[in-house]
Design a protein around this motif. Structure first.
Motif, PDB file in Angstrom:
ATOM      1  N   THR A 161       0.858  -1.187   0.000  1.00 55.50           N
ATOM      2  CA  THR A 161       0.000   0.000   0.000  1.00 55.50           C
ATOM      3  C   THR A 161       0.895   1.239   0.000  1.00 55.50           C
ATOM      4  O   THR A 161       2.074   1.171   0.364  1.00 55.50           O
ATOM      5  CB  THR A 161      -0.922   0.059   1.237  1.00 55.50           C
ATOM      6  OG1 THR A 161      -0.139   0.295   2.404  1.00 55.50           O
ATOM      7  CG2 THR A 161      -1.729  -1.216   1.396  1.00 55.50           C
ATOM      8  N   CYS A 162       0.321   2.359  -0.374  1.00 53.54           N
ATOM      9  CA  CYS A 162       1.122   3.585  -0.470  1.00 53.54           C
ATOM     10  C   CYS A 162       1.428   4.188   0.905  1.00 53.54           C
ATOM     11  O   CYS A 162       2.353   5.004   1.017  1.00 53.54           O
ATOM     12  CB  CYS A 162       0.389   4.613  -1.324  1.00 53.54           C
ATOM     13  SG  CYS A 162      -1.200   5.154  -0.624  1.00 53.54           S
TER      14      CYS A 162
ATOM     15  N   PHE B   2      -6.316  -0.086   5.644  1.00 53.20           N
ATOM     16  CA  PHE B   2      -5.737  -1.435   5.645  1.00 53.20           C
ATOM     17  C   PHE B   2      -4.237  -1.359   5.376  1.00 53.20           C
ATOM     18  O   PHE B   2      -3.738  -0.397   4.789  1.00 53.20           O
ATOM     19  CB  PHE B   2      -6.411  -2.326   4.599  1.00 53.20           C
ATOM     20  CG  PHE B   2      -7.841  -2.667   4.944  1.00 53.20           C
ATOM     21  CD1 PHE B   2      -8.146  -3.812   5.652  1.00 53.20           C
ATOM     22  CD2 PHE B   2      -8.877  -1.810   4.576  1.00 53.20           C
ATOM     23  CE1 PHE B   2      -9.457  -4.128   5.973  1.00 53.20           C
ATOM     24  CE2 PHE B   2     -10.189  -2.109   4.895  1.00 53.20           C
ATOM     25  CZ  PHE B   2     -10.475  -3.264   5.595  1.00 53.20           C
ATOM     26  N   SER B   3      -3.540  -2.427   5.799  1.00 49.05           N
ATOM     27  CA  SER B   3      -2.088  -2.482   5.632  1.00 49.05           C
ATOM     28  C   SER B   3      -1.702  -3.717   4.838  1.00 49.05           C
ATOM     29  O   SER B   3      -2.485  -4.672   4.699  1.00 49.05           O
ATOM     30  CB  SER B   3      -1.403  -2.524   7.005  1.00 49.05           C
ATOM     31  OG  SER B   3      -1.761  -1.405   7.782  1.00 49.05           O
ATOM     32  N   ALA B   4      -0.486  -3.714   4.317  1.00 47.84           N
ATOM     33  CA  ALA B   4       0.033  -4.864   3.578  1.00 47.84           C
ATOM     34  C   ALA B   4      -0.006  -6.107   4.462  1.00 47.84           C
ATOM     35  O   ALA B   4       0.321  -6.053   5.651  1.00 47.84           O
ATOM     36  CB  ALA B   4       1.455  -4.581   3.109  1.00 47.84           C
ATOM     37  N   GLY B   5      -0.436  -7.216   3.862  1.00 46.40           N
ATOM     38  CA  GLY B   5      -0.546  -8.473   4.597  1.00 46.40           C
ATOM     39  C   GLY B   5      -1.974  -8.848   4.922  1.00 46.40           C
ATOM     40  O   GLY B   5      -2.275 -10.023   5.152  1.00 46.40           O
TER      41      GLY B   5
ATOM     42  N   GLN C 199      -2.583  -6.024  -4.865  1.00 44.67           N
ATOM     43  CA  GLN C 199      -2.934  -7.309  -4.279  1.00 44.67           C
ATOM     44  C   GLN C 199      -2.053  -8.418  -4.850  1.00 44.67           C
ATOM     45  O   GLN C 199      -1.435  -8.265  -5.918  1.00 44.67           O
ATOM     46  CB  GLN C 199      -4.413  -7.625  -4.537  1.00 44.67           C
ATOM     47  CG  GLN C 199      -5.388  -6.736  -3.778  1.00 44.67           C
ATOM     48  CD  GLN C 199      -6.826  -7.066  -4.123  1.00 44.67           C
ATOM     49  OE1 GLN C 199      -7.323  -6.691  -5.175  1.00 44.67           O
ATOM     50  NE2 GLN C 199      -7.496  -7.774  -3.229  1.00 44.67           N
ATOM     51  N   ASP C 200      -2.034  -9.535  -4.139  1.00 44.60           N
ATOM     52  CA  ASP C 200      -1.224 -10.685  -4.565  1.00 44.60           C
ATOM     53  C   ASP C 200      -1.687 -11.156  -5.951  1.00 44.60           C
ATOM     54  O   ASP C 200      -2.863 -11.439  -6.162  1.00 44.60           O
ATOM     55  CB  ASP C 200      -1.367 -11.799  -3.539  1.00 44.60           C
ATOM     56  CG  ASP C 200      -0.516 -13.007  -3.884  1.00 44.60           C
ATOM     57  OD1 ASP C 200       0.400 -12.866  -4.714  1.00 44.60           O
ATOM     58  OD2 ASP C 200      -0.763 -14.085  -3.320  1.00 44.60           O
ATOM     59  N   SER C 201      -0.731 -11.276  -6.889  1.00 42.83           N
ATOM     60  CA  SER C 201      -1.080 -11.638  -8.271  1.00 42.83           C
ATOM     61  C   SER C 201      -0.327 -12.866  -8.759  1.00 42.83           C
ATOM     62  O   SER C 201      -0.218 -13.080  -9.971  1.00 42.83           O
ATOM     63  CB  SER C 201      -0.785 -10.450  -9.197  1.00 42.83           C
ATOM     64  OG  SER C 201       0.594 -10.103  -9.130  1.00 42.83           O
TER      65      SER C 201
END
Length: 337
Positions: free
Chosen positions: A69-70, A165-168, A86-88
Motif C-alpha cells: 500500500t502507499c 488497511f495495511s500490507a498483509g 494485491q497478490d497476483s
C-alpha cells in the motif's frame, strides 16, 4: 355524654366539609406572560454527515491479500496513480502459461502459411491456426485485465483522506481501502423525513449544530434534493452546501435546522400557551378562552397572525385541566420564554 359526642362529631364534619368546599372554590395560581415581538422561524430538522463535494471510495474487485500500500494518508495523489497492490502470483502464472501457448500457436500459423504458399497445405489449415491464435489473444487480454485489476489506482486527483488497511491483510469487495477527495468544498449529506420534504426548497438557509462548535454560528444552504426517497427509512437525501471557511471536518455528524419560513418582526407566544388555536386570559379572576390565528411554528415560539396584540397578558404555561370560567389567582411574570 352521647349528646355531647354527637355534637362534637357534627362539628368535625362541618369543619371538614367547609374546608373541602373552600378548597374546591379557592382560586389556583396561574402565571401570566406578555405577548412579545421578535424573530420567528419555522424549521425542518435533519441529521447528516460532512463530506467532500468531490471524493471517491476505493475498494478491490476481488478478495485477495494486500502485498503493498502507499501508506499515504493525508498525501496528494494523481488520477491513475498506484496506491495499493494485491497478490497476483496465480494470475501471473496463468498469463505466463497463455503466452507460452500463444508462441506455439503463432509458430503453427507461420508454418501453415508457408506450406500453403508451396501448395503443400490446404487453406483450411491456415484458417484453423489463425482462429486458434485469435482465441488465445482474447484469453491473454482477459488475463492481463485480471492482473491489472489487482492494482488499485486513484480514480481522481485529490488527498488521501483515510487509509484503513495495511500490507498483509486480506481484503474483499466490501472493504473500503481508501477515501480520496478534495478537502474543499464540503457539503452535508442529510436525511429529511418524508413528511417534511415538501417544505424543503433549494437555496433555503440552514443552521448547523455540532457539539464541538457550540459557540460558533454555523450555516449552510440547501444545494440538492434527491428526487427519490428511501421507502425503508422514509427519508429523502438532501445536500447542504457549506461555506469555504467552515470549521467542520470531514466525517463529522451534525444536526441541521432547515429554515422553511422566517419573520423578523412577528407577534410571538410560547407554544405551551396554545391549545386548539386558543389561549387563556384572566378577566375578573376567571379564565377566559380567546381564539387566535397562528402562523410560523418554531420549536419554542409560535407566531400569532391575529387575535392578540403586543403587550397583552396570557396564561403560560397552561395549567393541566384548566378551562374557561375557572377561578384563578394571576401571577405576572416578566420572564417570557
Amino acid at each position: 355524654m352521647t349528646r355531647v359526642m354527637s355534637l362534637f362529631i357534627a362539628l368535625i364534619a362541618l369543619v371538614i366539609g367547609g374546608f373541602g368546599w373552600w378548597i374546591y372554590l379557592a382560586p389556583f395560581s396561574v402565571t401570566l406572560i406578555q405577548v412579545t415581538r421578535g424573530a420567528a422561524a419555522e424549521v425542518v430538522y435533519a441529521t447528516g454527515v460532512v463530506e467532500p463535494v468531490t471524493w471517491a471510495k476505493i475498494a478491490p474487485l476481488t478478495r485477495k491479500r494486500l502485498i503493498a500500500t502507499c501508506a499515504c494518508e493525508g498525501r496528494q495523489v494523481k488520477a491513475g496513480e498506484e496506491i495499493a497492490r494485491q497478490d497476483s502470483a496465480l494470475e501471473q502464472a496463468a498469463l505466463d502459461e497463455l503466452l507460452a501457448r500463444r508462441q506455439k500457436l503463432e509458430r503453427d500459423l507461420q508454418r501453415a502459411t508457408e506450406l500453403l504458399g508451396r501448395n503443400v497445405a490446404a487453406a483450411t489449415a491456415v484458417e484453423q491456426a489463425s482462429t486458434a491464435l485469435k482465441e488465445i489473444d482474447a484469453r491473454v487480454a482477459a488475463s492481463r485485465e485480471a492482473l491489472d485489476d489487482l492494482i488499485l489506482r486513484s480514480p481522481i486527483d485529490g488527498t488521501v483522506l483515510r487509509e484503513d488497511f495495511s500490507a498483509g491483510e486480506i481484503v474483499g469487495t466490501n472493504d473500503i481501502l481508501f477515501w480520496i477527495g478534495q478537502p474543499r468544498p464540503l457539503h452535508i449529506t442529510a436525511d429529511v423525513n418524508e413528511e417534511d420534504i415538501a417544505r424543503v426548497k433549494l437555496g433555503q438557509k440552514v443552521l448547523i449544530r455540532h457539539e464541538g462548535f457550540l459557540d460558533d454560528r454555523l450555516e449552510a444552504k440547501v444545494a440538492e434534493i434527491t428526487p427519490k426517497g428511501d421507502p425503508a427509512t422514509k427519508t429523502f437525501r438532501v445536500r447542504l452546501a457549506l461555506p469555504e471557511d467552515t470549521p467542520l471536518l470531514i466525517g463529522m455528524s451534525v444536526e441541521a435546522n432547515i429554515i422553511t419560513a422566517e419573520r423578523t418582526d412577528a407577534l410571538l407566544i410560547p407554544s405551551e400557551a396554545l391549545t386548539n388555536h386558543n389561549v387563556l386570559k384572566v378577566s375578573g379572576g376567571k379564565l377566559i378562552e380567546h381564539e387566535v390565528e397562528t402562523g410560523i411554528r418554531g420549536t419554542r415560539m409560535i407566531e400569532i397572525k391575529s387575535g392578540l396584540v403586543a403587550g397583552e397578558w396570557i396564561v403560560s404555561p397552561l395549567p393541566t385541566g384548566a378551562k374557561q370560567g375557572d377561578r384563578v389567582r394571576a401571577i405576572e411574570s416578566a420572564n417570557a420564554p
